[in-house]
Write a protein that holds these residues in place. Structure first.
Motif, mmCIF file in Angstrom:
data_model
loop_
_atom_site.group_PDB
_atom_site.id
_atom_site.type_symbol
_atom_site.label_atom_id
_atom_site.label_comp_id
_atom_site.label_asym_id
_atom_site.label_seq_id
_atom_site.Cartn_x
_atom_site.Cartn_y
_atom_site.Cartn_z
ATOM 1 N N LEU A 94 0.838 -1.206 0.000
ATOM 2 C CA LEU A 94 0.000 0.000 0.000
ATOM 3 C C LEU A 94 0.873 1.258 0.000
ATOM 4 N N ALA A 95 1.904 1.268 0.833
ATOM 5 C CA ALA A 95 2.799 2.428 0.898
ATOM 6 C C ALA A 95 3.524 2.629 -0.437
ATOM 7 N N ALA A 128 11.169 13.136 -3.076
ATOM 8 C CA ALA A 128 11.271 13.381 -1.628
ATOM 9 C C ALA A 128 9.881 13.456 -0.997
ATOM 10 N N LEU A 129 8.973 14.174 -1.632
ATOM 11 C CA LEU A 129 7.610 14.289 -1.093
ATOM 12 C C LEU A 129 6.871 12.952 -1.125
ATOM 13 N N SER A 130 7.005 12.214 -2.215
ATOM 14 C CA SER A 130 6.315 10.923 -2.304
ATOM 15 C C SER A 130 6.920 9.914 -1.330
ATOM 16 N N PHE A 131 8.228 9.996 -1.096
ATOM 17 C CA PHE A 131 8.883 9.108 -0.132
ATOM 18 C C PHE A 131 8.356 9.365 1.279
ATOM 19 N N VAL A 132 8.246 10.630 1.667
ATOM 20 C CA VAL A 132 7.720 10.971 2.997
ATOM 21 C C VAL A 132 6.271 10.505 3.132
ATOM 22 N N ALA A 133 5.481 10.689 2.080
ATOM 23 C CA ALA A 133 4.082 10.228 2.119
ATOM 24 C C ALA A 133 4.021 8.708 2.244
ATOM 25 N N GLY A 134 4.853 8.006 1.481
ATOM 26 C CA GLY A 134 4.899 6.543 1.563
ATOM 27 C C GLY A 134 5.327 6.062 2.936
ATOM 28 N N VAL A 190 2.395 6.555 5.375
ATOM 29 C CA VAL A 190 1.377 5.518 5.184
ATOM 30 C C VAL A 190 1.869 4.187 5.765
ATOM 31 N N ALA A 191 3.127 3.848 5.514
ATOM 32 C CA ALA A 191 3.679 2.589 6.026
ATOM 33 C C ALA A 191 3.723 2.596 7.552
ATOM 34 N N PRO A 250 9.445 6.930 17.504
ATOM 35 C CA PRO A 250 9.264 5.743 16.652
ATOM 36 C C PRO A 250 9.100 6.092 15.171
ATOM 37 N N TYR A 251 8.402 7.186 14.873
ATOM 38 C CA TYR A 251 8.231 7.608 13.480
ATOM 39 C C TYR A 251 9.579 8.011 12.881
ATOM 40 N N ALA A 252 10.382 8.742 13.640
ATOM 41 C CA ALA A 252 11.703 9.165 13.155
ATOM 42 C C ALA A 252 12.604 7.952 12.902
ATOM 43 N N VAL A 253 12.580 6.986 13.812
ATOM 44 C CA VAL A 253 13.382 5.770 13.628
ATOM 45 C C VAL A 253 12.866 4.993 12.415
ATOM 46 N N PHE A 254 11.546 4.923 12.260
ATOM 47 C CA PHE A 254 10.957 4.244 11.110
ATOM 48 C C PHE A 254 11.423 4.886 9.804
#
Length: 158
Positions: free
Chosen positions: A34-35, A59-65, A68-69, A88-92
């Motif tokens: 999905l991501a 860069a924008l699509s990577f951050v959005a993906g 979502v992930a 956790p989001y930053a580590v992800f």
């Protein structure tokens, strides 16, 4: 007559754990697909109708993906870990950047190091081998560094 729960031997416990690992892996894969779809669709739109530069669009699509992930994993296969805060989001995101670096490294080694310069070779090395290695890294990092379950040691094997 009262039904009692029989003692679970080591084989049954291993089978239960193996099923849990399979469900976790399948959930991780579904969220990843999905991501990926969000990343690809947004990148295509940003490059086409929105007419952004390629690196800005990626860069924008990577951050959005990644977003979502992360949300999919936090609400899906890893909902029992209850991550809190931005850490956790930053580590992800860092784990996903490392995965992207693995893909680029595979492509770089194949294209420039080995001299395999055809489009097919680039696709196999970047989107095939690189994606497979990056997915293993992302699964390990997501499970071990981001969504640690209580009582689980750092490795996915134990």
């Amino acid at each position: 007559m009262v039904a009692t729960r029989a003692w679970r031997g080591p084989r049954e416990a291993v089978g239960t754990r193996a099923w849990g690992d399979r469900r976790e892996l399948l959930g991780f894969a579904a969220v990843g697909l999905l991501a990926y779809a969000v990343d690809l669709a947004l990148f295509t739109w940003l490059r086409g109708p929105a007419a952004l530069a390629p690196l800005t669009a990626k860069a924008l699509s990577f951050v959005a993906g990644c977003t979502v992930a992360y949300a999919g994993n936090a609400l899906g296969p890893y909902r029992h870990t209850r991550p809190r805060g931005l850490r956790p989001y930053a580590v992800f995101c860092a784990v996903n950047v490392a995965g992207a670096a693995v893909q680029l490294l595979c492509l770089t080694v194949s294209h420039y190091g080995l001299g395999l310069t055809s489009q097919r070779a680039d696709t196999v090395s970047g989107a095939g081998i690189g994606m497979a290695l990056a997915t293993v890294l992302r699964f390990w990092g997501t499970r071990t560094l981001v969504f640690r379950a209580e009582g689980r040691v750092g490795s996915w094997t134990g």
